[in-house]
Design a protein around this motif. Structure first.
Motif, PDB file in Angstrom:
ATOM      1  N   GLY B  30     -51.906 -93.038  -6.508  1.00 56.12           N
ATOM      2  CA  GLY B  30     -52.269 -92.428  -7.781  1.00 56.12           C
ATOM      3  C   GLY B  30     -52.566 -90.955  -7.626  1.00 56.12           C
ATOM      4  O   GLY B  30     -52.133 -90.123  -8.429  1.00 56.12           O
ATOM      5  N   VAL B  33     -49.370 -88.922  -7.304  1.00 55.94           N
ATOM      6  CA  VAL B  33     -48.739 -88.677  -8.610  1.00 55.94           C
ATOM      7  C   VAL B  33     -49.504 -87.580  -9.348  1.00 55.94           C
ATOM      8  O   VAL B  33     -48.916 -86.649  -9.902  1.00 55.94           O
ATOM      9  CB  VAL B  33     -48.698 -89.986  -9.427  1.00 55.94           C
ATOM     10  CG1 VAL B  33     -48.191 -89.701 -10.832  1.00 55.94           C
ATOM     11  CG2 VAL B  33     -47.820 -91.007  -8.738  1.00 55.94           C
ATOM     12  N   LEU B  37     -48.155 -83.954 -10.643  1.00 54.16           N
ATOM     13  CA  LEU B  37     -48.234 -83.548 -12.051  1.00 54.16           C
ATOM     14  C   LEU B  37     -48.916 -82.186 -12.168  1.00 54.16           C
ATOM     15  O   LEU B  37     -48.453 -81.302 -12.881  1.00 54.16           O
ATOM     16  CB  LEU B  37     -48.994 -84.602 -12.861  1.00 54.16           C
ATOM     17  CG  LEU B  37     -48.200 -85.876 -13.148  1.00 54.16           C
ATOM     18  CD1 LEU B  37     -49.047 -86.868 -13.923  1.00 54.16           C
ATOM     19  CD2 LEU B  37     -46.931 -85.549 -13.920  1.00 54.16           C
ATOM     20  N   LEU B  47     -41.119 -81.089  -8.866  1.00 50.04           N
ATOM     21  CA  LEU B  47     -40.590 -82.432  -9.062  1.00 50.04           C
ATOM     22  C   LEU B  47     -39.136 -82.542  -8.613  1.00 50.04           C
ATOM     23  O   LEU B  47     -38.538 -83.604  -8.710  1.00 50.04           O
ATOM     24  CB  LEU B  47     -40.713 -82.838 -10.537  1.00 50.04           C
ATOM     25  CG  LEU B  47     -42.158 -82.937 -11.028  1.00 50.04           C
ATOM     26  CD1 LEU B  47     -42.207 -83.287 -12.505  1.00 50.04           C
ATOM     27  CD2 LEU B  47     -42.929 -83.976 -10.231  1.00 50.04           C
TER      28      LEU B  47
END
Lengths: 327, 330
Positions: B30, B33, B37, B47
């Motif tokens: 998590g 990610v 972001l 990305l």
């Protein structure tokens, strides 16, 4: 056994560290070109007390069966802070010294709070806080430099009448004023008890949390004293990553050589001080024996390995294999 | 060192399929990610596959070191000799490369073998002499440093990497993936099999939980500990040979930046520093996390001071999320 025999047995590791130091230092002083003079003692003392202060700090934490891998970073942070604060009028200098010590204590207490209330393992928690403290040191002093009140610096690193190094007197005073009362206090006992068995200490109603907080706080404070001494010796501050990690790792080596058990609950700060002095004197020993300086790191490593392997002689006395696993 | 996990009460257990998924590993992924972001707000390129593959390539060196570190940490020990064993790997392999064609061919195995040798000494000290690993591996680190200083000091030995080492670290031989990532995948797969499907792996977990119990169950505990340290030394040295290939030459201090990130990666991946608990998937997550964090902090051109502070604070924050141990007393 009589009372004094118990006490002797308890202090055995500390006493052997003192004995080893005396032998090594006598060798060093005897072989030194200039003979044993006040200046030789002063240089040796100044180099030795830096690691000695950090080792005292590490010793408090190791006694609780923890480890503080941020002592080197606090040491460097104090050095950088001192090079900006300990200068100017006498009042400013006094304020600067206090501020550096408070900063060190605060760093230590933050470690303690994270370990005690955050319940993180000391080794990983202090790796992370060490990165933070080193970042702060870089922020205070991005480039090496700064200034130190030279009167104070010379007074602390110079000689007293009679050729006695004043840094050594300072070290002795701190041991007498902090360590001896601490060792006899309830908190002192609690620190040892936490290191021997945290659960039993808790069951006995000892203040285990406060004891741990105090140990980490002292670790930060004494590392800051060491950093202050470094700035007095170099008259400047430098955020050196190499120095930070070297002092962290050497402080562990020093406490182990000084007879403090990494499993906690055994040893003393006096042992740690002599461990640090032994470690530094071995370094210097090579120079007086005219060995190629290139051999120095290897020699130091081999001595460290030999010193820690020496404890393995106890394995010869073990009757039951299961005792090997201890804990 | 006495705190152990208590068994989870039955009512707190998740269904079998979910139970296998460690919350620590889930949190670590998590966080990866979340980091991506945050990075993508700064620049779209965070990305892109090229950027990610490049990060994996850089992360492969840390991954090799962290793999060895994880096996040692699973035993409840620690290996602080990483910095100079990495350097030994780099320097010894480039040294072998100076001895003609045969030397160049054997450069990588020779470098790794030197690391295994130092790892074996670590293992003897920890397993047979029963010296705490924290201090013994520190001593081996100093000895390795001493040997390397002796070698390089006063003369300029051959330190150029062979083309094969360069290829291994920077080439893209198969499917356009960096070769370093293939090495990572190979070592990772082998470690997953080793830890999950072999006697050695099960013994490692058993020793980490309680060495005396493992011993009484017939595990050759000392041999296993010795092997684990040898493995850690070998993997560190392999990272060193590849690192030498990456930068073209071996140099003193090339392994300095790998010890603390490796420990952090292992612990962030949910492996207990007390031993006996942890998964390789978690370590992989930890490595990616640390690599991305370092990369993002350098891409946004944060001054070094702020980078250190954020790096430490993020690790602390993530540990506080899931790395907490149980309470003593009540």
């Amino acid at each position: 056994m009589k009372d004094w025999q118990y006490r002797l047995r308890g202090a055995r590791t500390t006493l052997s560290a003192i004995a080893v130091f005396i032998v090594i230092f006598a060798l060093y002083a005897a072989k030194h070109d200039g003979g044993f003079t006040g200046n030789v003692a002063q240089t040796a003392a100044n180099k030795g007390v830096l690691l000695a202060f950090v080792a005292i700090g590490q010793c408090f934490v190791v006694l609780t069966a923890g480890i503080d891998l941020s002592v080197g970073a606090v040491f460097i942070l104090a050095d950088c802070l001192a090079s900006t604060l300990v200068t100017g009028s006498p009042l400013a200098v006094a304020f600067g010294v206090v501020a550096v010590l408070v900063a060190g204590l605060a760093c230590g207490l933050v470690n303690g709070l994270i370990v005690v209330y955050g319940r993180l393992q000391p080794i990983v928690a202090t790796i992370a806080t060490g990165a933070i403290y080193f970042g702060l040191a870089l922020w205070v002093r991005p480039e090496p430099g700064g200034d130190i009140d030279s009167n104070l610096a010379d007074a602390v690193t110079g000689q007293l009448p009679g050729g006695i190094p004043s840094s050594l007197v300072l070290l002795l005073a701190i041991i007498l004023l902090v360590w001896v009362p601490f060792r006899r206090s309830v908190m002192g006992r609690a620190v040892y008890a936490v290191g021997s068995s945290e659960a039993s200490a808790y069951m006995s109603g000892l203040p285990i949390r406060r004891a741990k907080l105090l140990a980490y706080g002292f670790a930060g404070l004494f590392s800051a004293v060491g950093g202050l001494m470094l700035s007095f010796i170099t008259y400047s501050g430098e955020a050196s990553a190499t120095n930070a990690s070297t002092y962290t790792l050497n402080s562990i080596a020093a406490v182990v050589i000084g007879g403090v058990s990494l499993f906690g609950g055994a040893g003393s700060a006096i042992g740690a001080v002599f461990g640090a002095l032994i470690f530094r004197t071995i370094n210097d020993l090579l120079f007086v024996f005219d060995l190629d300086p290139l051999w120095q790191p290897l020699f130091l490593g081999l001595v460290l390995l030999a010193a820690v392997s020496f404890g393995s002689l106890r394995l010869l006395r073990i009757r039951n294999r299961l005792e090997l696993f201890g804990q | 060192m006495t705190q152990k996990l208590e068994p989870v009460p039955a009512r707190l257990r998740l269904p079998a399929g979910l139970r296998r998924f460690d919350p620590a590993v889930a949190t670590a992924f998590g966080c990866i990610v979340a980091l991506l972001l945050v990075g993508s707000f700064y620049s779209r390129s965070f990305l892109s596959p090229e950027y990610l593959l490049q990060q994996f390539q850089v992360g492969a060196f840390l991954a090799l070191v962290a793999t060895g570190m994880m096996v040692v940490v699973l035993l409840g020990q620690i290996d602080l000799s990483v910095p100079w064993i990495v350097t030994v790997g780099g320097m010894m392999s480039t040294a072998a490369a100076g001895h003609g064609a045969a030397g160049a061919a054997l450069a990588i195995p020779f470098g790794v073998l030197c690391g295994v040798g130092l790892g074996v000494v670590n293992g003897i000290g920890v397993a047979y002499l029963r010296v705490p690993s924290m201090i013994f591996t520190l001593g081996i680190d100093a000895v390795a440093q001493g040997l390397m200083v002796l070698r390089t000091g006063g003369s300029a030995p051959q330190d150029m990497a062979t083309p094969l080492m360069g290829q291994l670290a920077t080439g893209h031989a198969i499917l356009g993936m960096p070769n370093a990532v293939w090495v990572w995948i190979a070592v990772g797969t082998a470690t997953v099999i080793l830890l999950g499907r072999t006697t050695f792996g099960r013994s490692v977990y058993a020793i980490g939980n309680r060495e005396s119990a493992a011993y009484l169950s017939g595990v050759h505990t000392r041999r296993i500990v010795l092997l684990a340290f040898a493995l850690s030394g070998g993997l560190s040295a392999l990272a060193g040979t590849m690192l030498a290939g990456y930068s073209g030459k071996a140099y003193q201090g090339m392994g300095d930046g790998y010890l603390l990130p490796a420990i952090a990666a292992v612990v962030l991946g949910g492996t207990s520093i007390l031993g006996g608990r942890g998964s390789y998937l978690g370590t992989t997550a930890g490595v990616i996390l640390i690599t991305l964090l370092q990369s993002i902090l350098s891409v946004v051109q944060m001054p070094d001071a702020g980078r250190q502070v954020i790096y430490g604070a993020v690790i602390l924050a993530m540990l506080l999320l899931y790395g907490r141990s149980s309470r003593v007393g009540g």
